[in-house]
Design a protein around this motif. Structure first.
Motif, PDB file in Angstrom:
ATOM      1  N   ILE A  37      -0.037  11.078  -6.016  1.00 39.25           N
ATOM      2  CA  ILE A  37       0.159  10.375  -4.748  1.00 39.25           C
ATOM      3  C   ILE A  37       1.325  11.037  -4.026  1.00 39.25           C
ATOM      4  O   ILE A  37       2.400  11.219  -4.609  1.00 39.25           O
ATOM      5  CB  ILE A  37       0.488   8.887  -4.994  1.00 39.25           C
ATOM      6  CG1 ILE A  37      -0.670   8.192  -5.705  1.00 39.25           C
ATOM      7  CG2 ILE A  37       0.827   8.186  -3.666  1.00 39.25           C
ATOM      8  CD1 ILE A  37      -0.352   6.773  -6.163  1.00 39.25           C
ATOM      9  N   ASN A  38       1.120  11.392  -2.775  1.00 38.23           N
ATOM     10  CA  ASN A  38       2.190  11.947  -1.959  1.00 38.23           C
ATOM     11  C   ASN A  38       2.988  10.814  -1.345  1.00 38.23           C
ATOM     12  O   ASN A  38       2.513  10.125  -0.452  1.00 38.23           O
ATOM     13  CB  ASN A  38       1.627  12.826  -0.834  1.00 38.23           C
ATOM     14  CG  ASN A  38       1.102  14.152  -1.328  1.00 38.23           C
ATOM     15  OD1 ASN A  38       1.472  14.599  -2.396  1.00 38.23           O
ATOM     16  ND2 ASN A  38       0.243  14.778  -0.548  1.00 38.23           N
ATOM     17  N   ALA A  39       4.206  10.597  -1.821  1.00 40.18           N
ATOM     18  CA  ALA A  39       5.095   9.613  -1.207  1.00 40.18           C
ATOM     19  C   ALA A  39       5.831  10.281  -0.050  1.00 40.18           C
ATOM     20  O   ALA A  39       5.992  11.505  -0.023  1.00 40.18           O
ATOM     21  CB  ALA A  39       6.096   9.099  -2.234  1.00 40.18           C
ATOM     22  N   ALA A  40       6.271   9.475   0.885  1.00 42.69           N
ATOM     23  CA  ALA A  40       6.995  10.006   2.045  1.00 42.69           C
ATOM     24  C   ALA A  40       8.364  10.536   1.642  1.00 42.69           C
ATOM     25  O   ALA A  40       8.856  11.518   2.217  1.00 42.69           O
ATOM     26  CB  ALA A  40       7.143   8.934   3.114  1.00 42.69           C
ATOM     27  N   ASP A  41       8.978   9.888   0.651  1.00 47.36           N
ATOM     28  CA  ASP A  41      10.315  10.291   0.217  1.00 47.36           C
ATOM     29  C   ASP A  41      10.574   9.749  -1.188  1.00 47.36           C
ATOM     30  O   ASP A  41       9.737   9.046  -1.761  1.00 47.36           O
ATOM     31  CB  ASP A  41      11.385   9.816   1.202  1.00 47.36           C
ATOM     32  CG  ASP A  41      11.358   8.315   1.448  1.00 47.36           C
ATOM     33  OD1 ASP A  41      11.086   7.542   0.498  1.00 47.36           O
ATOM     34  OD2 ASP A  41      11.599   7.908   2.598  1.00 47.36           O
ATOM     35  N   GLU A  42      11.742  10.042  -1.719  1.00 51.21           N
ATOM     36  CA  GLU A  42      12.065   9.639  -3.079  1.00 51.21           C
ATOM     37  C   GLU A  42      12.100   8.120  -3.248  1.00 51.21           C
ATOM     38  O   GLU A  42      11.659   7.582  -4.269  1.00 51.21           O
ATOM     39  CB  GLU A  42      13.407  10.242  -3.503  1.00 51.21           C
ATOM     40  CG  GLU A  42      13.722  10.048  -4.961  1.00 51.21           C
ATOM     41  CD  GLU A  42      14.923  10.849  -5.435  1.00 51.21           C
ATOM     42  OE1 GLU A  42      15.381  10.567  -6.562  1.00 51.21           O
ATOM     43  OE2 GLU A  42      15.396  11.753  -4.715  1.00 51.21           O
ATOM     44  N   ALA A  45       8.632   6.898  -3.573  1.00 52.82           N
ATOM     45  CA  ALA A  45       8.107   7.311  -4.878  1.00 52.82           C
ATOM     46  C   ALA A  45       8.553   6.335  -5.970  1.00 52.82           C
ATOM     47  O   ALA A  45       7.759   5.945  -6.827  1.00 52.82           O
ATOM     48  CB  ALA A  45       8.553   8.729  -5.209  1.00 52.82           C
ATOM     49  N   HIS A  46       9.805   5.911  -5.913  1.00 49.93           N
ATOM     50  CA  HIS A  46      10.307   4.944  -6.902  1.00 49.93           C
ATOM     51  C   HIS A  46       9.586   3.597  -6.758  1.00 49.93           C
ATOM     52  O   HIS A  46       9.268   2.954  -7.763  1.00 49.93           O
ATOM     53  CB  HIS A  46      11.819   4.774  -6.769  1.00 49.93           C
ATOM     54  CG  HIS A  46      12.589   5.866  -7.434  1.00 49.93           C
ATOM     55  ND1 HIS A  46      12.817   5.897  -8.786  1.00 49.93           N
ATOM     56  CD2 HIS A  46      13.147   6.990  -6.929  1.00 49.93           C
ATOM     57  CE1 HIS A  46      13.501   6.986  -9.090  1.00 49.93           C
ATOM     58  NE2 HIS A  46      13.718   7.675  -7.980  1.00 49.93           N
ATOM     59  N   GLN A  47       9.324   3.178  -5.528  1.00 51.14           N
ATOM     60  CA  GLN A  47       8.605   1.917  -5.310  1.00 51.14           C
ATOM     61  C   GLN A  47       7.195   1.988  -5.884  1.00 51.14           C
ATOM     62  O   GLN A  47       6.725   1.042  -6.528  1.00 51.14           O
ATOM     63  CB  GLN A  47       8.539   1.587  -3.813  1.00 51.14           C
ATOM     64  CG  GLN A  47       9.864   1.195  -3.213  1.00 51.14           C
ATOM     65  CD  GLN A  47       9.773   1.026  -1.700  1.00 51.14           C
ATOM     66  OE1 GLN A  47       8.783   1.373  -1.063  1.00 51.14           O
ATOM     67  NE2 GLN A  47      10.842   0.476  -1.127  1.00 51.14           N
ATOM     68  N   SER A  65      10.800  16.650  -9.203  1.00 53.49           N
ATOM     69  CA  SER A  65       9.951  16.581  -8.009  1.00 53.49           C
ATOM     70  C   SER A  65       9.017  15.379  -7.958  1.00 53.49           C
ATOM     71  O   SER A  65       8.419  15.112  -6.917  1.00 53.49           O
ATOM     72  CB  SER A  65       9.120  17.856  -7.879  1.00 53.49           C
ATOM     73  OG  SER A  65       8.270  18.004  -9.001  1.00 53.49           O
ATOM     74  N   SER A  66       8.878  14.654  -9.075  1.00 53.37           N
ATOM     75  CA  SER A  66       7.916  13.555  -9.092  1.00 53.37           C
ATOM     76  C   SER A  66       8.274  12.533 -10.169  1.00 53.37           C
ATOM     77  O   SER A  66       9.200  12.732 -10.953  1.00 53.37           O
ATOM     78  CB  SER A  66       6.501  14.095  -9.344  1.00 53.37           C
ATOM     79  OG  SER A  66       6.388  14.628 -10.653  1.00 53.37           O
ATOM     80  N   ILE A  67       7.497  11.448 -10.167  1.00 52.86           N
ATOM     81  CA  ILE A  67       7.628  10.427 -11.195  1.00 52.86           C
ATOM     82  C   ILE A  67       6.234  10.194 -11.770  1.00 52.86           C
ATOM     83  O   ILE A  67       5.299   9.886 -11.023  1.00 52.86           O
ATOM     84  CB  ILE A  67       8.166   9.109 -10.615  1.00 52.86           C
ATOM     85  CG1 ILE A  67       9.497   9.332  -9.889  1.00 52.86           C
ATOM     86  CG2 ILE A  67       8.326   8.066 -11.727  1.00 52.86           C
ATOM     87  CD1 ILE A  67       9.946   8.138  -9.061  1.00 52.86           C
ATOM     88  N   PHE A  68       6.097  10.375 -13.077  1.00 56.19           N
ATOM     89  CA  PHE A  68       4.829  10.094 -13.736  1.00 56.19           C
ATOM     90  C   PHE A  68       4.825   8.646 -14.200  1.00 56.19           C
ATOM     91  O   PHE A  68       5.801   8.172 -14.780  1.00 56.19           O
ATOM     92  CB  PHE A  68       4.604  11.008 -14.942  1.00 56.19           C
ATOM     93  CG  PHE A  68       3.887  12.278 -14.603  1.00 56.19           C
ATOM     94  CD1 PHE A  68       2.509  12.337 -14.658  1.00 56.19           C
ATOM     95  CD2 PHE A  68       4.595  13.396 -14.211  1.00 56.19           C
ATOM     96  CE1 PHE A  68       1.835  13.501 -14.340  1.00 56.19           C
ATOM     97  CE2 PHE A  68       3.935  14.565 -13.886  1.00 56.19           C
ATOM     98  CZ  PHE A  68       2.550  14.626 -13.949  1.00 56.19           C
ATOM     99  N   SER A  69       3.756   7.956 -13.945  1.00 54.89           N
ATOM    100  CA  SER A  69       3.519   6.615 -14.462  1.00 54.89           C
ATOM    101  C   SER A  69       2.576   6.783 -15.633  1.00 54.89           C
ATOM    102  O   SER A  69       1.375   6.983 -15.458  1.00 54.89           O
ATOM    103  CB  SER A  69       2.911   5.722 -13.383  1.00 54.89           C
ATOM    104  OG  SER A  69       3.809   5.607 -12.298  1.00 54.89           O
ATOM    105  N   LYS A  77       7.818  12.984  -4.887  1.00 56.00           N
ATOM    106  CA  LYS A  77       8.949  12.462  -4.126  1.00 56.00           C
ATOM    107  C   LYS A  77       8.942  12.914  -2.674  1.00 56.00           C
ATOM    108  O   LYS A  77       9.705  12.405  -1.856  1.00 56.00           O
ATOM    109  CB  LYS A  77      10.263  12.871  -4.790  1.00 56.00           C
ATOM    110  CG  LYS A  77      10.440  12.252  -6.171  1.00 56.00           C
ATOM    111  CD  LYS A  77      11.731  12.734  -6.804  1.00 56.00           C
ATOM    112  CE  LYS A  77      11.903  12.175  -8.191  1.00 56.00           C
ATOM    113  NZ  LYS A  77      13.132  12.683  -8.830  1.00 56.00           N
ATOM    114  N   SER A  78       8.117  13.862  -2.347  1.00 59.22           N
ATOM    115  CA  SER A  78       7.897  14.291  -0.959  1.00 59.22           C
ATOM    116  C   SER A  78       6.482  14.845  -0.885  1.00 59.22           C
ATOM    117  O   SER A  78       5.939  15.304  -1.897  1.00 59.22           O
ATOM    118  CB  SER A  78       8.925  15.344  -0.539  1.00 59.22           C
ATOM    119  OG  SER A  78       8.805  16.505  -1.329  1.00 59.22           O
TER     120      SER A  78
END
Length: 141
Positions: A37-42, A45-47, A65-69, A77-78
């Motif tokens: 998923i491309n988040a708008a910002d960090e 991404a955390h949300q 650069s990212s967060i894996f669930s 994060k961007s």
């Protein structure tokens, strides 16, 4: 050695083709690895990662650069490749899968290739998006 000689002698080439295709499918072992998923910002991404952890129990693991669930969802994060994000397909041999898919008309974004220290390709994106998603192959261990 792959097919009974009787199939060859009887000209049952449709069956031979099906056996060969089954062998290739098993060899490539293409599987869904994760959705990106491309988040708008960090912060976003955390949300998103928090949502997957709260609702599904997918533990968040952050990298630069990212967060894996868990292993199911990667939230970048961007924005990166893909209008909506990406779909990662795993295979034990990216090079072999690329050769196979190129014969099926897939072009690869050569600039996206990520290599392991031993020179093997770890990941590569397709040239074209599908349904707003970038598609990439990733080597599974």
């Amino acid at each position: 050695w792959m097919v009974p000689s009787s199939l060859i002698q009887e000209g049952r080439f449709d069956e031979i083709q099906a056996i060969a295709q089954s062998a290739v499918t098993k060899l490539l072992d293409l599987k869904l690895a994760h959705i990106g998923i491309n988040a708008a910002d960090e912060g976003e991404a955390h949300q998103i990662a928090q949502f997957f952890e709260t609702v599904f129990g997918f533990e968040a693991r952050e990298n630069p650069s990212s967060i894996f669930s868990d292993t199911y969802v990667e939230t970048l994060k961007s924005p990166y490749l893909g209008e909506k994000g990406h779909i990662a397909i795993s295979t034990p041999n990216v090079e072999r899968a690329m050769t196979y898919l190129e014969k099926r008309g897939v072009a690869f974004n050569q600039a996206s290739i990520v290599r392991r220290p031993n020179g093997l390709i770890q990941a590569v994106y397709f040239q074209k998006e599908t349904g707003g998603f970038a598609i990439h192959l990733v080597r599974k261990d």
